[in-house]
Design an enzyme around this catalytic site. Structure first.
Site, PDB file in Angstrom:
ATOM      1  N   CYS A   1     -24.841   4.658 -12.760  1.00 16.01           N
ATOM      2  CA  CYS A   1     -23.912   5.786 -12.729  1.00 16.01           C
ATOM      3  C   CYS A   1     -24.582   7.072 -13.214  1.00 16.01           C
ATOM      4  O   CYS A   1     -25.003   7.178 -14.370  1.00 16.01           O
ATOM      5  CB  CYS A   1     -22.699   5.473 -13.602  1.00 16.01           C
ATOM      6  SG  CYS A   1     -21.452   6.781 -13.604  1.00 16.01           S
TER       7      CYS A   1
ATOM      8  N   GLU B   1       0.825  -1.208   0.000  1.00 21.95           N
ATOM      9  CA  GLU B   1       0.000   0.000   0.000  1.00 21.95           C
ATOM     10  C   GLU B   1       0.863   1.264   0.000  1.00 21.95           C
ATOM     11  O   GLU B   1       0.549   2.231  -0.697  1.00 21.95           O
ATOM     12  CB  GLU B   1      -0.918   0.000   1.234  1.00 21.95           C
ATOM     13  CG  GLU B   1      -2.061  -0.993   1.162  1.00 21.95           C
ATOM     14  CD  GLU B   1      -3.050  -0.670   0.064  1.00 21.95           C
ATOM     15  OE1 GLU B   1      -3.332   0.537  -0.161  1.00 21.95           O
ATOM     16  OE2 GLU B   1      -3.537  -1.615  -0.573  1.00 21.95           O
TER      17      GLU B   1
ATOM     18  N   CYS C   1     -12.507   3.211 -15.591  1.00 28.67           N
ATOM     19  CA  CYS C   1     -12.934   4.569 -15.244  1.00 28.67           C
ATOM     20  C   CYS C   1     -11.704   5.436 -14.996  1.00 28.67           C
ATOM     21  O   CYS C   1     -11.465   5.919 -13.893  1.00 28.67           O
ATOM     22  CB  CYS C   1     -13.828   4.517 -14.001  1.00 28.67           C
ATOM     23  SG  CYS C   1     -14.802   6.002 -13.723  1.00 28.67           S
TER      24      CYS C   1
END
Length: 326
Positions: A199, A36, A183
């Site tokens: 959406c 991360e 996206c």
């Protein structure tokens, strides 16, 4: 949120998601934490091909990371950039003691771990039903709910609203992949997106959400870098300022340097400025304590700019030897 939408997301992830990423093959909180932190402001391909496995090989546990000298950690991080991340990893490892935290509240208290990273460790290592909020998911939420300039609180509220609390691990991984693959910031592939039926942004133009930020012109910082040479040894200093703290490098000046041999120029692009530097070799006597053999400098942790300077210097040395041998 309807179970049908969550089902669409799950099906898409199982068919198209990046299930084989190594940090998705483990529930070790330390390995997930390292991934991360590395993935902040760095592409998956770069982390996967060059940094993730070597780092874990050098420091297989948070205890081994805590016991390692900072120089060794920075050397392992060399080339990944944003070195504050490496400092924070090392500081946090030294604070952990005998056990890795299992609560979001404890995780957030560690250096370099913000709300989203704490949530990511919580869900990916411990299966907690919480969302994460990285750049990809923020963009999806803005488009899904047609939000132009939402606050952080609004984004977190929407993140919890859309969360699949029954399958939080797969849901969050899927959302990151959808943001990365479908996206994207400058283009979308709505026709195959599992969220497209609900959406709101798609009803107009999804690229209008969020509101585009006005790009600031990146300033150019002109500097003069000097390689002080003495008996086949070079003078390097370990940086003390916050920027590039702990890394080794050559002397750098703001004003023009004339007492030396000009061997070329380097350009190094940072997020907040671009460094344009002229590089010189000098045999001027200076008050300096630590000199390094030129063939040993590669063992030090250097910044990207100083790696370029060293390469320029070594190439110059080769050309000089070839010229003299003619």
């Amino acid at each position: 949120m309807t179970s049908l939408l969550h089902q669409n997301i799950q099906q898409w992830y199982q068919q198209y998601g990046r299930l084989d990423l190594p940090w998705r093959q483990t529930r070790d909180p330390y390995a997930i934490w390292v991934s991360e932190i590395m993935l902040q402001q760095t592409q998956v391909k770069t982390v996967l091909e060059r940094f993730y496995f070597p780092f874990l090989e050098a420091f297989p546990t948070f205890k081994s990371l805590a016991l390692a000298p900072l120089d060794a950690v920075l050397k392992q991080w060399e080339g990944l950039g944003y070195y504050t991340r490496a400092h924070h990893l090392h500081q946090a490892a030294r604070q952990l003691g005998d056990a890795f935290p299992k609560s979001i509240e404890e995780l957030i208290c560690l250096p370099g771990i913000g709300q989203s990273t704490a949530h990511a460790i919580a869900v990916f290592a411990y299966g907690m039903p919480v969302p994460i909020l990285d750049a990809n998911i923020k963009r999806i939420l803005c488009r899904f709910y047609a939000l132009k300039s939402p606050t952080s609180k609004q984004l977190w509220d929407h993140a919890y609203k859309l969360l699949d609390s029954h399958h939080p691990y797969e849901y969050n991984q899927a959302m990151m992949d959808i943001g990365s693959m479908l996206c994207q910031s400058k283009q979308t592939n709505c026709s195959v997106c599992p969220l497209s039926v609900k959406c709101r942004g798609r009803q107009t133009n999804p690229l209008n959400f969020p509101q585009p930020k006005i790009k600031k012109k990146v300033p150019i910082r002109q500097r003069y870098i000097v390689i002080y040479e003495r008996n086949e040894h070079l003078a390097l200093i370990q940086r003390k300022s916050r920027f590039l703290h702990g890394l080794w490098g050559f002397y750098e000046y703001k004003t023009a340097y004339l007492d030396g041999k000009d061997i070329g120029k380097i350009i190094q692009k940072y997020s907040h400025f671009h460094l344009h530097a002229s590089v010189y070799i000098s045999h001027q006597k200076i008050d300096h304590d630590v000199w390094f053999q030129k063939d040993k400098i590669h063992t030090l942790a250097l910044s990207g700019a100083d790696i370029k300077v060293l390469k320029l210097y070594l190439n110059y040395c080769v050309r000089s030897v070839n010229y003299k041998s003619k």
